[in-house]
Design a protein around this motif. Structure first.
Motif, short mmCIF file in Angstrom:
data_model
loop_
_atom_site.label_atom_id
_atom_site.label_comp_id
_atom_site.label_asym_id
_atom_site.label_seq_id
_atom_site.Cartn_x
_atom_site.Cartn_y
_atom_site.Cartn_z
N ARG A 186 6.63 27.80 26.48
CA ARG A 186 6.15 28.25 25.17
C ARG A 186 4.86 29.05 25.32
N ALA A 187 4.81 30.25 24.71
CA ALA A 187 3.66 31.13 24.85
C ALA A 187 2.48 30.56 24.07
N ASP A 188 1.29 30.81 24.61
CA ASP A 188 0.07 30.36 23.96
C ASP A 188 -0.32 31.38 22.90
N ILE A 235 -1.46 15.35 19.31
CA ILE A 235 -1.39 15.07 17.88
C ILE A 235 -0.03 14.47 17.52
N ALA A 236 1.01 14.99 18.16
CA ALA A 236 2.35 14.48 17.86
C ALA A 236 2.47 13.00 18.20
N SER A 237 1.90 12.60 19.33
CA SER A 237 1.99 11.19 19.72
C SER A 237 1.18 10.33 18.77
N LEU A 238 0.06 10.84 18.27
CA LEU A 238 -0.72 10.09 17.29
C LEU A 238 0.09 9.86 16.02
N LEU A 239 0.85 10.90 15.64
CA LEU A 239 1.64 10.79 14.42
C LEU A 239 2.83 9.85 14.63
N ASP A 240 3.45 9.94 15.81
CA ASP A 240 4.60 9.07 16.09
C ASP A 240 4.20 7.61 16.13
N ALA A 241 2.93 7.37 16.52
CA ALA A 241 2.47 5.98 16.61
C ALA A 241 2.25 5.36 15.24
N SER A 242 2.22 6.22 14.19
CA SER A 242 2.00 5.70 12.84
C SER A 242 3.31 5.17 12.27
N ASP A 243 3.21 4.48 11.17
CA ASP A 243 4.39 3.92 10.53
C ASP A 243 5.09 4.97 9.67
N GLY A 266 6.91 18.62 11.11
CA GLY A 266 7.02 19.15 12.46
C GLY A 266 6.33 20.49 12.60
N ARG A 267 6.48 21.36 11.59
CA ARG A 267 5.81 22.66 11.65
C ARG A 267 4.30 22.49 11.59
N VAL A 268 3.85 21.60 10.72
CA VAL A 268 2.41 21.34 10.63
C VAL A 268 1.89 20.81 11.96
N LEU A 269 2.67 19.93 12.59
CA LEU A 269 2.24 19.38 13.87
C LEU A 269 2.05 20.46 14.92
N ARG A 270 2.94 21.43 14.95
CA ARG A 270 2.80 22.50 15.94
C ARG A 270 1.49 23.23 15.76
N HIS A 271 1.14 23.52 14.51
CA HIS A 271 -0.12 24.22 14.26
C HIS A 271 -1.32 23.33 14.58
N GLU A 318 -1.44 20.88 16.77
CA GLU A 318 -1.58 20.74 18.22
C GLU A 318 -2.20 21.97 18.84
N ARG A 319 -1.75 23.14 18.41
CA ARG A 319 -2.32 24.38 18.94
C ARG A 319 -3.78 24.52 18.54
N LEU A 320 -4.10 24.14 17.32
CA LEU A 320 -5.48 24.20 16.88
C LEU A 320 -6.34 23.25 17.69
N ASP A 321 -5.84 22.04 17.92
CA ASP A 321 -6.59 21.06 18.71
C ASP A 321 -6.83 21.58 20.13
N GLU A 322 -5.81 22.17 20.73
CA GLU A 322 -5.96 22.72 22.07
C GLU A 322 -6.97 23.87 22.10
N ALA A 323 -6.91 24.74 21.09
CA ALA A 323 -7.83 25.88 21.06
C ALA A 323 -9.27 25.43 20.86
N VAL A 324 -9.48 24.40 20.03
CA VAL A 324 -10.84 23.91 19.81
C VAL A 324 -11.40 23.30 21.10
N VAL A 325 -10.59 22.53 21.81
CA VAL A 325 -11.03 21.98 23.09
C VAL A 325 -11.32 23.11 24.08
#
Length: 762
Positions: free
Chosen positions: A288-290, A715-723, A733-738, A740-747
């Motif tokens: 997947r392209a960055d 972020i996806a694993s954090l969400l999956d861990a929730s009830d 799922g679409r929100v999660l993709r954004h 995750e990418r935002l989290d990676e870019a901020v780091v």
């Protein structure tokens, strides 16, 4: 519903090319011009200025004024035209009316004080201070300051004397009257008309971006870097046009609700086009392209191969991209063939209509469907209601969604007062003091070089301070002006030798150079300086004061003025480039946090807030930062590491902004789409990202801050861990993709800014 080649009886063409090839040559040329010059702003500025100068020359020649007065009138018309930048015609008329008495007073003082060295120089410095300080009072203050300064300069340039003042007043009155005639009657520009041309430019640039996507689809391994660079350029140009539209919506639309609707549809189309390019690149890549790849100039393209899956899917995608480009370019009521194309593309929003292909390629088809929806929304917002007789169920559903979103757009206003700097910390006051000191140095040094032409140094010192805010920006602008002047001197010598004593030939060339000067000004300050200097060589020829020594002196005075401006900026109340970029970086990070937090909050079930204005503020902050980093990213900068870091940071922030805008666009769908449910888990999952943005902001603001950026599970694993994971659908799922990418870019942003990154202990 599968895609297949169709022949339309009305158009006689394949469905993917409906009217794409049928555009007339004139329409294609109009689209190209609209895309290269959004709103025709440069063309209008050039034609308006040339028209004002030409009409002034014609009137003065008919009244039998001598050449010196013609030169004064031409320069007066030029100043009266380019100084006024207000958007409303009524405001322009008031400023033009006030500008005439300011011009008369200024040229009179120039004629009276020109021979009194000490008093005249002292007054010139005071005038310069007042002209720059006038920027504090908005566009009218800026315009009147420019008129006052430039007309004082004109009086020195033509060597005006008190005895000549009555004729000079008449010349200036004619110049201002001709400027008004051309502005309001010959080349009129209304806010509504300008906005319409900007919207046409947005369509044209969106079509160009889709063409770049087509080239990326077909590019071979050796062509992919160029194709990707074209996609980057097209994405940046589309965003530039969107920002230009945003700044003119209030004046060009009948009410705030309409303005917000157009702003929303423009943002939707921009996001959809950028997402289409990213997914297409990902489909051709091994992984997947960055998103950063679309924003970092010069970044190498990922390793790509042929589009995976059956060849039929690639052929269908190629036709669909051609069809999408046709939808973008077509305005007005679509015909039967275009309606069929629209229906076919919108059908991709339903899973059952996607063609057989790999998951990555199916994502591209989904993106084509979303882009078609955005284009339809743009058409409804810009062109009004459309014929619905050919709608399929999928098209009708998309239209209902758009109608519901339009009805839900709120017009609530949010006022906020920011703490503004005072005294010498106020930018206008600081710049006025700096340019006054620099001009004083330029006057002293200029008179040592020439007792007659010293004002060139002052003019250069003044100009390098216009629209600059840091020492680095002034340095770059001074360098560009000097470079343009060097080549302009050579051109002036050649042109002066060619025209000789042919007065009207020289004036005709002056008009050509004036048009070129204003047409190229937003593109290249160096080119503009070149045309200005070449024009001055012709004016000196008309005044019979031309010699190559005069033009060389012009070069020397320009270098001196630029040096004086740089010295004043560096030593008097300096604003270093690092400080300026840090301030703007903090602002951009704060706006990013606001958009992200508000969007995630709304996606988590909070009440609706004004995301459009927040996203617009983020775009504006990023634009300011991008402009401020130009001294750091300039090709001639010796600090290569800093240049790479600055480009990387800006690209990362643009990547973050894209994902934040996408989150905001998705959040705004919630009130009008019952099928999209708020997901309370998102607030917790995105909390780390928002905290990290705040941490980086704190570290940039205060180097002694001790907070660190945290990494951890996705972020996806954090969400999956929730009830309750099964309760939420594809929108999460679409929100999660954004996210995750935002989290990676901020780091990723933390590392070049020297902010520590740690992973929490388990």
């Amino acid at each position: 519903m599968r895609c297949r080649i169709r022949t339309n009886a009305c158009d006689g063409r394949e469905y993917g090319g409906v009217k794409a090839a049928g555009h007339s040559v004139r329409t294609r040329l109009q689209d190209r011009l609209a895309a290269s010059d959004p709103g025709l702003l440069r063309l209008t500025a050039g034609l308006r200025t040339v028209g004002a100068v030409a009409l002034t020359l014609a009137v003065l020649a008919a009244l039998d004024f001598e050449v010196t007065r013609l030169v004064a009138g031409a320069m007066g018309a030029l100043v009266a035209t380019f100084s006024i930048r207000e958007k409303q015609r009524s405001a322009q008329a008031v400023t033009l009316a006030l500008g005439l008495p300011v011009a008369l007073v200024s040229v009179s003082l120039g004629a009276v004080l020109g021979e009194r060295v000490v008093i005249g120089d002292a007054f010139f410095v005071v005038l310069i201070f007042c002209a720059v300080y006038g920027r504090r009072f908005g566009e009218r203050g800026t315009a009147l300051g420019l008129i006052g300064f430039q007309l004082y300069f004109v009086s020195l340039f033509i060597g005006a004397s008190p005895a000549e003042l009555p004729l000079l007043w008449a010349v200036l009155a004619v110049a201002f009257a001709c400027s008004a005639v051309v502005r309001f009657a010959v080349v009129p520009v209304t806010p509504t008309g300008l906005l319409a041309r900007l919207r046409q430019a947005f369509r044209a640039r969106l079509a160009q971006l889709v063409s770049a996507h087509l080239a990326l689809l077909d590019a071979g391994p050796e062509e992919v870097d160029k194709a990707l660079e074209d996609v980057r350029t097209g994405t940046a140009r589309l965003h530039e046009t969107a920002l230009m539209i945003q700044t003119r919506l209030e004046e060009g639309t009948p009410d705030e609700s309409t303005a917000r609707l157009v702003q929303r549809r423009i943002a939707d189309a921009e996001i959809a086009a950028e997402r289409l390019g990213l997914l297409l690149l990902s489909a051709r890549s091994a992984e997947r392209a960055d998103t950063l790849t679309l924003h970092l100039p010069g970044a190498p393209a990922p390793e790509v191969g042929r589009l995976p899956g059956p060849e039929e899917a690639t052929a269908v995608l190629r036709r669909d991209l051609l069809a999408l480009r046709t939808l973008v370019l077509r305005t007005g009521t679509p015909g039967t063939g275009v309606a069929h194309v629209r229906n076919q593309l919108l059908a991709y929003r339903d899973e059952e209509n996607l063609p057989p292909a790999t998951p990555a390629v199916r994502d591209v088809f989904r993106a084509v469907g979303e882009a078609a929806r955005a284009v339809m929304g743009l058409r409804l917002a810009l062109d009004g209601p459309q014929d619905e007789s050919d709608d399929t169920p999928a098209t009708a559903r998309s239209r209902e969604e758009l109608d519901a979103e339009d009805a839900a757009i709120d017009v609530e206003e949010e006022s906020e007062r920011a703490d503004r700097p005072r005294g010498l910390q106020r930018p206008t006051t600081r710049a006025a003091v700096q340019v006054s000191v620099g001009s004083t140095l330029a006057i002293v040094g200029g008179e040592l070089l020439s007792a007659d032409r010293w004002y060139w140094a002052v003019l250069t010192c003044w100009i390098v301070f216009i629209n600059t805010a840091s020492t680095g920006e002034i340095l770059v602008k001074g360098y560009r002006r000097l470079l343009g002047t060097v080549f302009g001197v050579a051109a002036g010598i050649v042109l002066a030798g060619v025209v000789g004593g042919h007065t009207w030939t020289a004036f005709a060339l002056v008009l050509v150079l004036v048009f070129a000067m204003f047409y190229t000004a937003p593109l290249s300050y160096t080119l503009m300086s070149f045309f200005v200097t070449a024009m001055l060589g012709l004016l000196y020829t008309l005044l019979h004061t031309y010699s190559w020594e005069v033009l060389v002196l012009r070069l020397e005075e320009t270098a001196l003025g630029a040096a004086c401006g740089i010295v004043a900026a560096a030593l008097v109340l300096p604003v270093h480039t690092d400080r300026r970029t840090n301030e703007l970086l903090v602002t951009a990070l704060e706006r990013l946090a606001e958009v992200t937090e508000a969007a995630v909050g709304q996606l988590s079930g909070d009440p609706a807030v004004d995301l459009l204005d927040r996203a617009r503020a983020l775009d504006q902050a990023l634009g300011d930062l991008r402009a401020a980093t130009q001294p750091l990213t300039h090709p001639v900068t010796p600090l290569r590491a800093r240049r790479a870091t600055a480009r990387y940071v800006v690209a990362l922030l643009e990547t973050c902004a894209y994902h934040a805008r996408s989150l905001a666009a998705t959040a705004e769908l919630l009130p009008t789409h019952p099928s999209i449910a708020a997901d309370p888990r998102l607030r917790t999952a995105a909390g780390r990202t928002v905290r990290n943005i705040g941490t980086i902001t704190a570290r940039v603001t205060d180097e002694d801050a001790t907070a660190v950026v945290e990494t951890g599970p996705s972020i996806a694993s954090l969400l999956d861990a929730s009830d309750g994971g099964a309760r939420y659908g594809r929108i999460t799922g679409r929100v999660l993709r954004h996210l995750e990418r935002l989290d990676e870019a901020v780091v990723g942003l933390a590392r070049p800014l020297d902010v520590p990154v740690v992973a929490p202990e388990r």
